[in-house]
Design a protein around this motif. Sequence first.
Motif, PDB file in Angstrom:
ATOM      1  N   UNK A  27      76.751  59.588  13.020  1.00  0.00           N
ATOM      2  CA  UNK A  27      76.399  60.173  14.318  1.00  0.00           C
ATOM      3  C   UNK A  27      75.678  61.507  14.124  1.00  0.00           C
ATOM      4  N   UNK A  28      76.230  62.321  13.219  1.00  0.00           N
ATOM      5  CA  UNK A  28      75.623  63.628  12.969  1.00  0.00           C
ATOM      6  C   UNK A  28      74.194  63.464  12.452  1.00  0.00           C
ATOM      7  N   UNK A  31      71.916  62.217  15.118  1.00  0.00           N
ATOM      8  CA  UNK A  31      71.547  63.294  16.046  1.00  0.00           C
ATOM      9  C   UNK A  31      70.412  64.122  15.453  1.00  0.00           C
ATOM     10  N   UNK A  32      70.574  64.419  14.170  1.00  0.00           N
ATOM     11  CA  UNK A  32      69.543  65.217  13.490  1.00  0.00           C
ATOM     12  C   UNK A  32      68.191  64.528  13.555  1.00  0.00           C
ATOM     13  N   UNK A  35      66.898  64.138  17.083  1.00  0.00           N
ATOM     14  CA  UNK A  35      66.428  65.445  17.572  1.00  0.00           C
ATOM     15  C   UNK A  35      65.064  65.776  16.981  1.00  0.00           C
ATOM     16  N   UNK A  39      61.592  65.875  19.107  1.00  0.00           N
ATOM     17  CA  UNK A  39      60.789  67.103  19.115  1.00  0.00           C
ATOM     18  C   UNK A  39      59.378  66.828  18.604  1.00  0.00           C
TER      19      UNK A  39
ATOM     20  N   UNK B  23      74.045  70.737   6.296  1.00  0.00           N
ATOM     21  CA  UNK B  23      73.604  70.131   7.564  1.00  0.00           C
ATOM     22  C   UNK B  23      73.165  71.227   8.534  1.00  0.00           C
ATOM     23  N   UNK B  26      69.918  72.550   7.523  1.00  0.00           N
ATOM     24  CA  UNK B  26      68.784  71.687   7.894  1.00  0.00           C
ATOM     25  C   UNK B  26      68.434  71.888   9.361  1.00  0.00           C
ATOM     26  N   UNK B  27      69.491  71.902  10.175  1.00  0.00           N
ATOM     27  CA  UNK B  27      69.233  72.086  11.613  1.00  0.00           C
ATOM     28  C   UNK B  27      68.494  73.406  11.830  1.00  0.00           C
ATOM     29  N   UNK B  30      64.941  73.139  10.899  1.00  0.00           N
ATOM     30  CA  UNK B  30      64.209  72.474  11.973  1.00  0.00           C
ATOM     31  C   UNK B  30      63.902  73.463  13.086  1.00  0.00           C
ATOM     32  N   UNK B  34      60.331  74.583  14.195  1.00  0.00           N
ATOM     33  CA  UNK B  34      59.916  74.331  15.577  1.00  0.00           C
ATOM     34  C   UNK B  34      59.453  75.603  16.249  1.00  0.00           C
ATOM     35  N   UNK B 187      71.197  69.495  19.937  1.00  0.00           N
ATOM     36  CA  UNK B 187      71.312  68.958  18.573  1.00  0.00           C
ATOM     37  C   UNK B 187      72.286  69.800  17.758  1.00  0.00           C
ATOM     38  N   UNK B 191      75.643  68.404  16.195  1.00  0.00           N
ATOM     39  CA  UNK B 191      75.805  68.435  14.736  1.00  0.00           C
ATOM     40  C   UNK B 191      77.040  69.243  14.358  1.00  0.00           C
TER      41      UNK B 191
END
Lengths: 363, 489
Positions: A27-28, A31-32, A35, A39, B23, B26-27, B30, B34, B187, B191
Amino acid sequence: MGTQDSSLKSTKKFHKQNILLIMTVLFTLATLVVGALVFRFYMEDFRKPSEAFIYDKYYVMITDNYKSDFWQSIYKGAFEAAKPQGIYVELLGQNMEGDYSCEQLMKVAIASQVDGIIVFANENDEMTQLINEAIEKEIPVVTLYGDCTKSERLSFVGVGSYNIGREYGRQIFNIIKEKRREDFIDSKTMSQRKTMQIAVLVNTDSQDSGQNIIISGLQETLDQENATNSEFNISMVPVDNKNTFSVEESIRDIFLSDEIPDVIVCLNELNTVCTYQAVVDFNKVGEVNILGYYNSEAIVSAIKKNIVYATIQIDTRQMGQYCIDALNDYYEYGNTSQYFTADITLINRHNVDSIQDMEESDE
Amino acid sequence: MNKFFNLPLQQKIVSIYMLANFIIFIVNIFLILGINSMAIDMGMVYQDNRMLNELSDSLTEVQDNMTLYLSSKTSDSLENYYKSAQSLQTLSEELGGQVTDVTFSRMKRNIKFMSQNYLEEVSQTVEAKRGRNVEKYRTYYERSTELYEYINAYIDRLNNEQFISNSDRYTEIAAAFQTFESISILVLSLVTVGSIISIIIIVRMMIKPLKNLAISADEVADGNFDTILPEIRYHDEIGIVIGAFNKMIVSIKEYIIRQRESMEKERLMQEKELTMEAHLKDAQLKYLQAQINPHFLFNTLNAGAQLAMMEGADKTYEYVQTVADFFRYNVKNHETEVSVREEVTLVDNYIRILNVRFSGDIKYEKQVDERLLSINMPTMVLQPIVENAVNHGIREMGDKGIITLRVYREDNNVCISVRDNGKGIEQEDIDKILSGDWSKEDGQYDNNGIGMDNVVSRLRIFTGREDAVMIRSEGKDMGCEVIIRLPLE
């Protein structure tokens, strides 16, 4: 037994936890990814450059008033004819700050090194010079509606002024015939028969040969129709079109004079509209017959209301198309026909509805 | 998955931490990318306007320098003119030359060509000025100035139009930025929640065996060695601990079994030893019994008595008969209870024997209530007491020693008193005797083997009373009295 049971249970629980863990991790990650993709697509969609079609050639059309329906209609005709051939036609002046004369716009067009110029020309020297300059710089020039005969222009696309004049003449003769009939009924006043005053509105600043041709055509027609000289009297009424508002003032001046003409022949759209408005304002509907020019919406509705006697409809689309044809012929064959004459149609109260229906169906 | 769980605890914890951080990292990347790209977009929005302004400035500069040169013809202005003309050339070349549907691009194209035309005109003007051709340079100047104005008009219009369109685009980008923000927050939140849940699950999976171990350990602590041993799922430290625990439990169980077996063995050995001892005692007893067979003794003595009677030795006969009676009591009396009478008779016989042995030195007085003689009492009680009185009380007194036996009733009791007038006994010793702490000293005279403590304890058991025996002594050489109380029922 109990031990086996509990161990089975714990294994089950363990598996459940494992599944939950895997699902959470998935799921995580999902989502990544989602997302990022959302975008990305969003931005891609957002950044997508507006797809512009690239044209091979670039023609400009120069008119004295790009806003008028008449010119817009011609432009539309030219644009539509050019587009499938990979040619873009621009109505020059639309995208510039301020108002520019045809001569100024000619200079702009020449400096912009366009591939072809369609210009509403006149006979003055500056225009001739500019047209020649353009030709010198290998930019073909087509004169539109107004000609510059002295120049080395490639071709002229016009409306056959002589024909227009004849058409006007026929209409005037119709008016004369009507008057004759009235006079005959009212025979007592035969001796005091009034000469019909015909006023042709001519532009003061234009050395437009077309105007004269129209008038001679008009006159010839009346002669041919055996209208006697005592029956009509043609006069040229100059209309000052040097500045934006003077046309209307000049036309109103006619109605303020002692003798108001019985027939007013207008040779452009603006004159027609102004005259028609003046007739309404001075309460002369029925007394003054307007022979209009061009079939703008206002004029057509005026015909329906019997305010305007008749108007000349010019096939503007055809004119536009002829301009493009002329330029294309030049590029293709090195030469083209010197004259193109667009079709004209007369609109009066008898055929206004049918013509309007036709136009609507065309559109 | 199993590979991961088999990792050492430290590596496991570190990798979870690293994964969660990775993780989030990474977010963040992003997000940063962005934001960066949007910032670039935002920055680019007015790029065209800036470029046009630059172009316009450059154009003005060319015009100004040209005018300056025409009016003053300074070398500075000429140089400046060349510079600005160069920059205008460069800038105008950057404008696209394509004809498209887009008005802006056509306007740019026109500006480009007009600028180039303008530059030509300007250069011709400058040339004419250099050649001092006044007429010519004036014409060129006018032409170029006119062009300059047209270009400016174009630029102004384009600038305006672009500003409007750019403003719209800016608004769009700003809206997009907000959308991006919302998406990012969503997100990031999802996450984060996912990471937290994963960490909770993993940690729980790691800790669970420890909990199970604790539960098992508690059960073992409560003495239940048959608890379910926790399963070893992974070979991490916890797995090792659980393995060690399981091993320990198994070996403790084995140890207990071994211990139990050895205890059983020991018990068997002890039993055997005890049985042996009992058998030995039995053998010894049998041996003793065989040695002193009372029947044999009694029959022998009886034969001696009859011989004495046949020979007419009356005194001998009587003595031997008494001794025989004395021993017969022992022989017949295998019951635990006898009547008082029988006990008293035994004491009589005993005294008579002693008096023969010690030539009548012991005075024996008897005050007996005959009615009480039929009640029961334990056997072999009075004789040892009398023997004690003789041995410890009056032995060294010669003919002055007196033994008094009384049987009388006191309240609801039958009292039997044995009194001597001998050495007496210390209160301390009385207490010792009564509490059973009296220990026989070496070389001390022993009676038939029945000690005072035996007598006292038997009497106590018989009567069920602690005061069944009482010993009284009034001091040194004042004698001693042993009183037995038997309940009269």
